[in-house]
Each structure stands twice: as structure tokens, then as C-alpha cells.
Motif scaffolding. Structure first.
Motif, PDB file in Angstrom:
ATOM      1  N   GLY A 181       0.777  -1.235   0.000  1.00  0.00           N
ATOM      2  CA  GLY A 181       0.000   0.000   0.000  1.00  0.00           C
ATOM      3  C   GLY A 181       0.810   1.287   0.000  1.00  0.00           C
ATOM      4  N   PHE A 182       1.727   1.429  -0.971  1.00  0.00           N
ATOM      5  CA  PHE A 182       2.449   2.691  -1.076  1.00  0.00           C
ATOM      6  C   PHE A 182       2.403   3.189  -2.521  1.00  0.00           C
ATOM      7  N   ASP A 183       2.762   4.461  -2.709  1.00  0.00           N
ATOM      8  CA  ASP A 183       2.727   5.084  -4.031  1.00  0.00           C
ATOM      9  C   ASP A 183       4.036   4.805  -4.757  1.00  0.00           C
ATOM     10  N   ALA A 184       3.949   4.090  -5.862  1.00  0.00           N
ATOM     11  CA  ALA A 184       5.152   3.704  -6.604  1.00  0.00           C
ATOM     12  C   ALA A 184       5.290   4.489  -7.904  1.00  0.00           C
ATOM     13  N   THR A 185       4.683   5.677  -7.971  1.00  0.00           N
ATOM     14  CA  THR A 185       4.661   6.446  -9.217  1.00  0.00           C
ATOM     15  C   THR A 185       6.055   6.726  -9.756  1.00  0.00           C
ATOM     16  N   ALA A 186       6.995   7.078  -8.882  1.00  0.00           N
ATOM     17  CA  ALA A 186       8.342   7.445  -9.342  1.00  0.00           C
ATOM     18  C   ALA A 186       8.995   6.310 -10.117  1.00  0.00           C
ATOM     19  N   ILE A 187       8.783   5.098  -9.670  1.00  0.00           N
ATOM     20  CA  ILE A 187       9.381   3.939 -10.344  1.00  0.00           C
ATOM     21  C   ILE A 187       8.593   3.579 -11.593  1.00  0.00           C
ATOM     22  N   LEU A 188       7.282   3.549 -11.458  1.00  0.00           N
ATOM     23  CA  LEU A 188       6.442   3.115 -12.569  1.00  0.00           C
ATOM     24  C   LEU A 188       6.432   4.121 -13.713  1.00  0.00           C
ATOM     25  N   ALA A 189       6.738   5.384 -13.421  1.00  0.00           N
ATOM     26  CA  ALA A 189       6.740   6.420 -14.454  1.00  0.00           C
ATOM     27  C   ALA A 189       8.082   6.522 -15.179  1.00  0.00           C
ATOM     28  N   THR A 190       9.066   5.760 -14.743  1.00  0.00           N
ATOM     29  CA  THR A 190      10.384   5.812 -15.379  1.00  0.00           C
ATOM     30  C   THR A 190      10.287   5.347 -16.827  1.00  0.00           C
ATOM     31  N   ARG A 191      10.812   6.146 -17.729  1.00  0.00           N
ATOM     32  CA  ARG A 191      10.719   5.825 -19.153  1.00  0.00           C
ATOM     33  C   ARG A 191      11.761   4.783 -19.560  1.00  0.00           C
ATOM     34  N   SER A 192      11.304   3.884 -20.387  1.00  0.00           N
ATOM     35  CA  SER A 192      12.199   2.838 -20.893  1.00  0.00           C
ATOM     36  C   SER A 192      13.132   3.427 -21.942  1.00  0.00           C
ATOM     37  N   PRO A 193      14.390   2.984 -21.982  1.00  0.00           N
ATOM     38  CA  PRO A 193      15.309   3.476 -23.025  1.00  0.00           C
ATOM     39  C   PRO A 193      14.822   3.056 -24.402  1.00  0.00           C
ATOM     40  N   LYS A 194      15.056   3.921 -25.375  1.00  0.00           N
ATOM     41  CA  LYS A 194      14.635   3.617 -26.735  1.00  0.00           C
ATOM     42  C   LYS A 194      15.669   2.712 -27.402  1.00  0.00           C
ATOM     43  N   PHE A 195      15.177   1.787 -28.175  1.00  0.00           N
ATOM     44  CA  PHE A 195      16.070   0.927 -28.950  1.00  0.00           C
ATOM     45  C   PHE A 195      15.341   0.490 -30.201  1.00  0.00           C
ATOM     46  N   GLN A 196      16.119   0.176 -31.209  1.00  0.00           N
ATOM     47  CA  GLN A 196      15.543  -0.252 -32.483  1.00  0.00           C
ATOM     48  C   GLN A 196      15.239  -1.739 -32.425  1.00  0.00           C
ATOM     49  N   LYS A 197      13.967  -2.051 -32.591  1.00  0.00           N
ATOM     50  CA  LYS A 197      13.575  -3.453 -32.542  1.00  0.00           C
ATOM     51  C   LYS A 197      14.113  -4.196 -33.769  1.00  0.00           C
ATOM     52  N   LYS A 198      14.670  -5.371 -33.498  1.00  0.00           N
ATOM     53  CA  LYS A 198      15.174  -6.199 -34.589  1.00  0.00           C
ATOM     54  C   LYS A 198      14.006  -6.897 -35.269  1.00  0.00           C
ATOM     55  N   LEU A 199      13.878  -6.663 -36.557  1.00  0.00           N
ATOM     56  CA  LEU A 199      12.818  -7.327 -37.300  1.00  0.00           C
ATOM     57  C   LEU A 199      13.227  -8.760 -37.612  1.00  0.00           C
ATOM     58  N   PRO A 200      12.288  -9.682 -37.552  1.00  0.00           N
ATOM     59  CA  PRO A 200      12.620 -11.062 -37.886  1.00  0.00           C
ATOM     60  C   PRO A 200      13.046 -11.183 -39.346  1.00  0.00           C
ATOM     61  N   ARG A 201      13.940 -12.100 -39.603  1.00  0.00           N
ATOM     62  CA  ARG A 201      14.411 -12.289 -40.970  1.00  0.00           C
ATOM     63  C   ARG A 201      14.103 -13.718 -41.409  1.00  0.00           C
ATOM     64  N   PRO A 202      12.930 -13.934 -41.911  1.00  0.00           N
ATOM     65  CA  PRO A 202      12.581 -15.287 -42.348  1.00  0.00           C
ATOM     66  C   PRO A 202      13.309 -15.650 -43.634  1.00  0.00           C
ATOM     67  N   LEU A 203      13.364 -16.928 -43.897  1.00  0.00           N
ATOM     68  CA  LEU A 203      13.960 -17.404 -45.145  1.00  0.00           C
ATOM     69  C   LEU A 203      12.925 -17.296 -46.255  1.00  0.00           C
ATOM     70  N   SER A 204      13.396 -17.294 -47.480  1.00  0.00           N
ATOM     71  CA  SER A 204      12.481 -17.414 -48.605  1.00  0.00           C
ATOM     72  C   SER A 204      11.983 -18.858 -48.627  1.00  0.00           C
ATOM     73  N   PRO A 205      10.855 -19.119 -49.273  1.00  0.00           N
ATOM     74  CA  PRO A 205      10.365 -20.513 -49.349  1.00  0.00           C
ATOM     75  C   PRO A 205      11.400 -21.465 -49.934  1.00  0.00           C
ATOM     76  N   ASP A 206      12.119 -21.029 -50.971  1.00  0.00           N
ATOM     77  CA  ASP A 206      13.139 -21.896 -51.579  1.00  0.00           C
ATOM     78  C   ASP A 206      14.284 -22.167 -50.607  1.00  0.00           C
ATOM     79  N   ALA A 207      14.705 -21.113 -49.869  1.00  0.00           N
ATOM     80  CA  ALA A 207      15.800 -21.285 -48.917  1.00  0.00           C
ATOM     81  C   ALA A 207      15.391 -22.210 -47.780  1.00  0.00           C
ATOM     82  N   ALA A 208      14.127 -22.124 -47.373  1.00  0.00           N
ATOM     83  CA  ALA A 208      13.638 -23.001 -46.305  1.00  0.00           C
ATOM     84  C   ALA A 208      13.700 -24.461 -46.752  1.00  0.00           C
ATOM     85  N   LYS A 209      13.306 -24.730 -47.992  1.00  0.00           N
ATOM     86  CA  LYS A 209      13.369 -26.098 -48.519  1.00  0.00           C
ATOM     87  C   LYS A 209      14.818 -26.577 -48.604  1.00  0.00           C
TER      88      LYS A 209
END
Length: 308
Positions: free
Chosen positions: A102-130
């Protein structure tokens, strides 16, 4: 950094981890990561305050303390993605503790997450998968091991299984039917269709395997008969992709990415693919599939009632 935590804080952390394990069905890998991340944060705060650090002290944490922690982590080389993960664990722990005490956790919960570039998945082509499936078979001279490798990788690509899910199959699951019941992350069950090629690959492995595949024992075995180590499949995949000249992003998990992307590109429904993959969120599935905006717009127009 040494842990300067009170016994009460250590007990509190253990209680929270038990809560995550029991009520949220978090995996042991997730629990371990949570414990490491939150322990590191608490250790920093204990050093920062210069003394013992108990549960009541968390209510006194200010935004400046959080910024100091994040600066410290960046200073020792922690990547933005890893820091964002740690901050997420810290917030989850703090939210639980604030509700309990039962306490106020605003200071922690309001902390902004660092920005980072999300890695996009790199699937194979259908031929490469085969080509991958064909080349995986060539990585071992022992016929039953070669058949095992093909069976596992075929399940990843043909059914979209996580490698942990494929290796969790037991002797009771064979012969494979047209569908299999998979227990994935968070102990969530889903029904996954099994393509004939996957059924045939597993059947060939079972035929050649020299070990008794009893109902309660692992289906996929190592050379000495024990449960197959997932690292061996990673090594086989790595060898095959190097032979084919494919990029390092081609991993066992990339086969699952490829399954989702190829299914969507062939006209599959995004929500149906979400169910097949066992994703809790549709946004996760959308990020998981490498499709261009035009294809997503087609899916939207086909599914959205106002687009018709």
C-alpha cells in the motif's frame, strides 16, 4: 556488486518470484531473468543508499534514483534492449509490492524505458527453407541422427513450433496425427495442424531410432539416448546455413518466423496464425511476420467489417 539486502528484502523478492511462477505460469528461464534483473536493481539501490535495504525503502525511491541506476547500467555496457527488459521486471516487481504494502510507486512506474531499435525477424524465402531442410539431413553420417535433425527442423518450419516445444514431445505423441496438442509459454495449450511432410519426417526418425521410445520418455534423443540438447539443433542449423551461404540470422527460431510469414503471404488469417503460434497478443504476431505494408492492408481490408 555485492548484495546488501536485508533478509526481509530477500524474502520479499523470493515471494514475488513464487507469485510469478505460480499465478502467471512464468517459465523457469523467465523467473531466472527476473531474479537477476531485480536483484541487480536492488543491489544498486543498497549501494546507492550506503546501507541495508529493506522492502520499506522502495517507497522512498525517487525518479532521480532510477535515472542514476539506468546511467550506471549504461556505463557498464548494458545494451538498451537489456536495460528495457530489466526496467520492465523492476516495474512488475514494484507494482506487486506496492499493491501488497500500500504505497505510491509512481516514481518507479513512471520511469521511461530506453529507446532501442527493434530487430525485425528475418525469415527465409520458401526456396531457402526447402534447401535448409535438405541440407540439414547431410550434417550427420549416422542415418537415424540425420533423420532426427530433419524431423525436428521440419516441425519448426512445418508447424511453427518453438524448439522447446518440439523437444518436449514424448513417445506418446507418435505416430503423429493430423493435429498435435502443444503446451507452450505460460502453460497455454493450443492445437497445431501437422503437415504430411512433418508426419513423414517424424515417422522416418522413429523407424530408424535405435532407442525405445516409451510413452513417458522424450521423443527426440541424443546420440547416447538421453533427451536431445537444443544446442545440437542450433549447431546443425548453423552448419547447414553456412553451406548454403545464408546469413547468421538463420537459426532454428528463424524457421518458426518463416512458417508464420509464408503462411500469411499465402493468404492465411492473422488471428489464425496467432493461435497457431501460441501468441497472447495479435501485435506480437504482426511483428513476428515479415510482410510489407501493402500485404497488411490487404489483410485489414479483408477482415475489417468497415472495409467491406
Amino acid at each position: 556488486m555485492s548484495l546488501k539486502l536485508t533478509e526481509g528484502m530477500r524474502d520479499t523478492l523470493a515471494q514475488w518470484l513464487d507469485h510469478e511462477r505460480a499465478l502467471k505460469s512464468a517459465s523457469e528461464n523467465t523467473i531466472t531473468a527476473y531474479g537477476h534483473d531485480v536483484s541487480g536493481w536492488l543491489s544498486f539501490l543498497a549501494e546507492h543508499e550506503g546501507g541495508g535495504f529493506g522492502p520499506a525503502a522502495i517507497a522512498r525511491v525517487r525518479l532521480s534514483d532510477m535515472r542514476s541506476w539506468m546511467a550506471h547500467e549504461r556505463g557498464r555496457g548494458v545494451a538498451p534492449r537489456s536495460l528495457a527488459r530489466a526496467l520492465s521486471a523492476v516495474k512488475t516487481f514494484t507494482r506487486w509490492l506496492a499493491e501488497r504494502d500500500g504505497f505510491d510507486a509512481t516514481a518507479i512506474l513512471a520511469t521511461r524505458s530506453p529507446k532501442f531499435q527493434k530487430k525485425l525477424p528475418r525469415p527465409l524465402s520458401p526456396d531457402a527453407a526447402k534447401e535448409m531442410l535438405s541440407t540439414v539431413e547431410l550434417q550427420d553420417e549416422e542415418p537415424w541422427i540425420a533423420a532426427r535433425n530433419v524431423a525436428v527442423v521440419t516441425l519448426l518450419y512445418g508447424c511453427g513450433l518453438r524448439i522447446s516445444e518440439a523437444l518436449s514431445l514424448t513417445g506418446s505423441d507418435v505416430p503423429l496425427g493430423e493435429v498435435i496438442r502443444i503446451v507452450g509459454k505460460g502453460n497455454k495449450e493450443r492445437i497445431v495442424p501437422v503437415l504430411p511432410a512433418a508426419r513423414q519426417a517424424v515417422a522416418e526418425y522413429v523407424r530408424l531410432c535405435p532407442y525405445d521410445l516409451l510413452p513417458e520418455t522424450p521423443l527426440f534423443r541424443g546420440a547416447r539416448g538421453g533427451a536431445l540438447n537444443p544446442r545440437l539443433i542450433s549447431k546443425v542449423t548453423e552448419a547447414a546455413r553456412m553451406q548454403l551461404g545464408l546469413p547468421s540470422s538463420v537459426t532454428p527460431h528463424a524457421m518458426r518466423h518463416s512458417f508464420a510469414t509464408h503462411l500469411l503471404n499465402a493468404g492465411g488469417d492473422l488471428r489464425a496464425i496467432q493461435e497457431l503460434l501460441g501468441h497472447a497478443s495479435l501485435s506480437t504476431t504482426q511483428a513476428y511476420t515479415a510482410v510489407d505494408n501493402a500485404r497488411l492492408l490487404q489483410v485489414y481490408e479483408a477482415a475489417h467489417p468497415r472495409a467491406k
